[in-house]
Design a protein around this motif. Structure first.
Motif, PDB file in Angstrom:
ATOM      1  N   ASN A 105       0.826  -1.211   0.000  1.00 14.59           N
ATOM      2  CA  ASN A 105       0.000   0.000   0.000  1.00 14.59           C
ATOM      3  C   ASN A 105       0.865   1.268   0.000  1.00 14.59           C
ATOM      4  N   GLN A 130       1.316   4.456  -6.740  1.00 15.80           N
ATOM      5  CA  GLN A 130       0.186   5.039  -6.016  1.00 15.80           C
ATOM      6  C   GLN A 130       0.388   6.544  -5.784  1.00 15.80           C
TER       7      GLN A 130
ATOM      8  N   LYS B 334      -8.037   0.568  -2.349  1.00 20.69           N
ATOM      9  CA  LYS B 334      -6.719   0.984  -1.876  1.00 20.69           C
ATOM     10  C   LYS B 334      -6.780   2.032  -0.774  1.00 20.69           C
ATOM     11  N   LEU B 337      -6.400   1.180   4.245  1.00 17.42           N
ATOM     12  CA  LEU B 337      -5.047   0.855   4.659  1.00 17.42           C
ATOM     13  C   LEU B 337      -5.090  -0.331   5.609  1.00 17.42           C
TER      14      LEU B 337
END
Lengths: 373, 373
Positions: A105, A130, B334, B337
Motif C-alpha cells: 500500500n 500510487q 486501496k 489501509l
C-alpha cells in the motif's frame, strides 16, 4: 557473512542533512552503516519493504542490508539485470508489478541497493507508485554516492535520449556505506572521482588542494579520506541544488565537462567509456577552452590536468572522434534549449561559469586540435 | 466549423482560482472558451505544443481547439483510442514517443482534450516527461469537468488495480467549455451529475436545495445552470483539497459512494456501469446505511434518493451481485489501509464523515437487503 568480518568498523558515521523544507533528509556516511537497524529502521514508512538491487550487487550486499531490517517487517526483494541498457521503463514496470503482486500500500518503502541506474529507477518507481511512496537510497558506487545522493533526479532512458522519462523525488534517507567500495572495480572508482574533482573545480579551490594531497589515499580506499571526500562532495552539491531547485541557474554548473562528456559517451556507445571517464576528458577539454579564452593560464591547466590524471582518468578524447562528431551531439544535449550552445567553463580553478557565447571558430579549433588517445 | 455556428456565446467565462501557492492555476468556465487564443495562449510555456485527444473527441473538437492556438506555434496532435481500457502505461508511452519524435524540450506544453481518461494520462505524461513539463486540461465531459479539474491526480491503471501508477501534478490552467456537453451522451451527463450531487451531500446543503430546483435545467443543458453547478462543484472540491493535500483527512469525504461504487464497477466489469452510475447507487447505499445507524431519518433518505433519481441515476445495486461480491471488493479498495474497512457516511444531508467502525453485521444486512435492478 556479517559486516565485521570483512571491514573493521572504525568510524562512527558522519551525517549531512540535505535541507529541503518538508522534504529534508539525512545522508549517513561511514563504515558499517549497512547491516544494523540503527541507520535504516527510522526511515521506513510502514511495515512493507521492497529491496531492489541488481545481479552484481545482490550476492555481495543483499544479505548484509537485510540484517538492518527488523524481523517483524514484510520484506520482498527484486533483483534486476545490471547495466545502463536496462535503465528502461520496462524494468521500472517490473518494480511496479512486484509491489502490486505483494499487495503493498501507500505506506510501503522501497530501498535502492546499487549504483546510479538502480537508484534512478527505484526513485522513479517510488515517485509513481500510487502517486508517490517512500524510498531510501543505499548507493554502492562512488559515482552514485557523490552524485545521485543529492538532487532528487530519478528516471529512465528512452531510445531517443537519456533520462527523458522521470520525476524529481526525494529519498527519506541516503545510507552511504564506504565498505561497498572494496568490491568496486578500480576503473569505476576513478569514474566516481571525476565527479568529486568536478565539485572542487566549480566551487571549492580549498577542496582541490585537499584532493591533490589525498588522491592516493582515496584510490587506496582509506576510510577517513573517503568519508571526507564524499561528505564534501554531497555538501557542495546540496548547496548548489538548494540555490536552484529548478535548474535554471547555478545548478547548470554541475554540468562541467558533461556536454563534451555526453558527446563522447554517445559517440562511443554507452558502456564503452564510463560516464566518469568521459566527464574527466570533458573537464580537460573545458579547461583547455577556458585557457584559449584567456581565463586559465598554463600552470592552472597543467594543475587541473594533473589532478584528473592522478585519479586514473583520461586527458584525451577518443581516437577517431572528429570535431563534427562532437558538434552534432553537443547540439542535441537537452540542456541546450532552443539549440543554443551553452558550455560550462572555468574562470579560475574553483570557479565555474555558464558561457552562452563560445566563439564557434574557437570551439571548432579546440575540437580539431584536442589530443586523441 | 466555428464555435458560433453551434452555440451562441452568451456568457463571459467565469474564473475560479485554485490556490496552491506556486502551483496555483485558474479554471475558466463558460461557453466558447475553446476556439479563441484569449483563454489558452497565456498558459503555454513555450512554442511547442502537443494536443492529445481520443478518436471520439478529435472529429468533434480538435479543429475548434486549434483555432485557439496562435499560428507561430509548433503544434502536434496525437489521437489515442477512446475508453478506460486504454488508460495504460502503453498509451502514455505513445505520448512520450510523440514528444521525443518531435524533439520537444522542457518548455513544451501538453493539452489534454477529452474526458477523465485523457486528462489523467496526459497529466501523468507531463509529470514525467523530462521530469515535468506544463499541461493544460480541456475536459469535455461533465464528470471530468467537476472531478479531474481539481486535485492534481494523474495516472494510469495497472492490471492489478485502477490508478496504481501516477503522480500529483497540477495543470497550468483548466478550460471548461460547456458547449462540449452538447455532444455528450445523456447517460454520461447523468454520470457527471452523480459527482455534482456528491459535493452537495458531503459539504453544502444549500447547494443540494439549488440542485433540486435546477436539475431539469442542468439536464436540459441550460448554460447558466451548468456554469453555476460546475463552478460550485470545483470550488467545493478545491476547498477540500486545500485543507488536505496529502489525502489523510477530510479529502477522504470525496469518496462518498465510491467504496460501494468501485465494488460495483469492478464486479460488473469496467465499462458496463459508468463510474457515475455506480457512484449514484453507492451514495444511495451510503444513505441507507447512515439511516440504519440512526443518522438520517426517512425523509432525508427519500430526499437524497429523489435527487439521485432525478439526475437519471440508479438507486439499486446490480442484479446478481451478492453481499460477498461487495465485501470481497470493498476490502481490496486501496483507501482501506491495512485492510481496515473505512466508509464515508452521512451525518446529515450536507455533512459527511469518515466512519471506521461500521458494525459488520449491519453492513452485511444492508448488502443483502439493498434493492437490485
Amino acid at each position: 557473512m556479517t559486516h565485521d568480518s570483512t571491514a573493521p568498523s572504525r568510524l562512527p558515521p558522519t551525517t549531512l542533512n540535505v535541507d529541503l523544507g518538508e522534504r529534508s533528509y539525512p545522508i549517513h556516511i561511514g563504515s558499517a552503516v549497512m547491516g544494523t537497524a540503527e541507520w535504516l529502521a527510522p526511515y521506513l514508512a510502514g511495515n512493507q519493504v521492497l529491496v531492489v538491487t541488481n545481479e552484481t550487487i545482490a550476492p555481495l550486499y543483499l544479505e548484509r542490508l537485510r540484517l538492518g531490517l527488523p524481523d517483524h517487517l514484510e520484506v520482498r526483494t527484486l533483483v534486476l539485470p545490471d547495466g545502463e541498457e536496462y535503465k528502461t521503463l520496462e524494468q521500472v514496470s517490473r518494480i511496479w508489478d512486484a509491489l502490486l503482486e505483494a499487495g503493498f500500500n501507500r505506506r510501503c518503502t522501497l530501498i535502492a541497493l546499487g549504483g546510479g541506474v538502480i537508484g534512478d529507477m527505484v526513485g522513479y518507481a517510488a515517485a509513481s507508485y500510487q502517486r508517490g511512496v517512500a524510498f531510501i537510497q543505499v548507493p554502492t558506487t562512488l559515482l552514485s554516492q557523490v552524485d545521485s545522493s543529492v538532487g532528487g533526479k530519478t528516471g529512465v532512458n528512452h531510445p531517443r535520449g537519456k533520462n527523458m522519462i522521470g520525476a524529481f523525488w526525494q529519498p527519506k534517507a541516503v545510507l552511504i556505506d564506504i565498505d561497498t567500495l572494496i568490491t568496486l572495480p578500480s576503473r569505476e572508482l576513478s569514474a566516481g572521482l571525476a565527479e568529486v574533482i568536478k565539485y572542487g573545480l566549480i566551487r571549492d579551490s580549498d577542496f582541490l588542494g585537499w584532493l591533490e594531497a589525498n588522491m592516493q589515499a582515496l584510490r587506496g580506499l582509506e576510510p577517513d579520506a573517503l568519508v571526507s571526500a564524499i561528505e564534501r562532495s554531497c555538501r557542495l552539491k546540496a548547496d548548489i541544488v538548494a540555490e536552484d531547485e529548478t535548474e535554471q541557474g547555478v545548478r547548470a554548473l554541475l554540468n562541467l565537462g558533461h556536454t563534451f562528456g555526453h558527446a563522447i559517451e554517445s559517440h562511443q556507445g554507452y558502456g564503452q567509456w564510463l560516464h566518469g571517464e568521459a566527464v574527466g576528458a570533458g573537464m580537460a577539454m573545458a579547461a583547455e577552452l577556458s585557457h584559449r579564452l584567456g581565463w586559465l593560464d598554463d600552470a592552472q591547466v597543467a594543475r587541473c590536468n594533473a589532478l584528473i590524471a592522478s585519479a586514473g582518468l583520461p586527458l584525451e578524447a577518443p581516437q577517431g572522434m572528429e570535431a563534427d562528431d562532437f558538434l552534432e551531439r553537443m547540439r542535441l544535449d537537452k540542456k541546450n534549449l532552443d539549440a543554443r550552445l551553452r558550455l560550462v567553463l572555468l574562470e579560475s580553478l574553483g570557479k565555474a561559469c555558464v558561457f552562452d557565447a563560445t566563439p564557434s571558430d574557437m570551439l571548432q579549433a579546440l575540437l580539431e586540435e584536442f589530443p586523441r588517445r
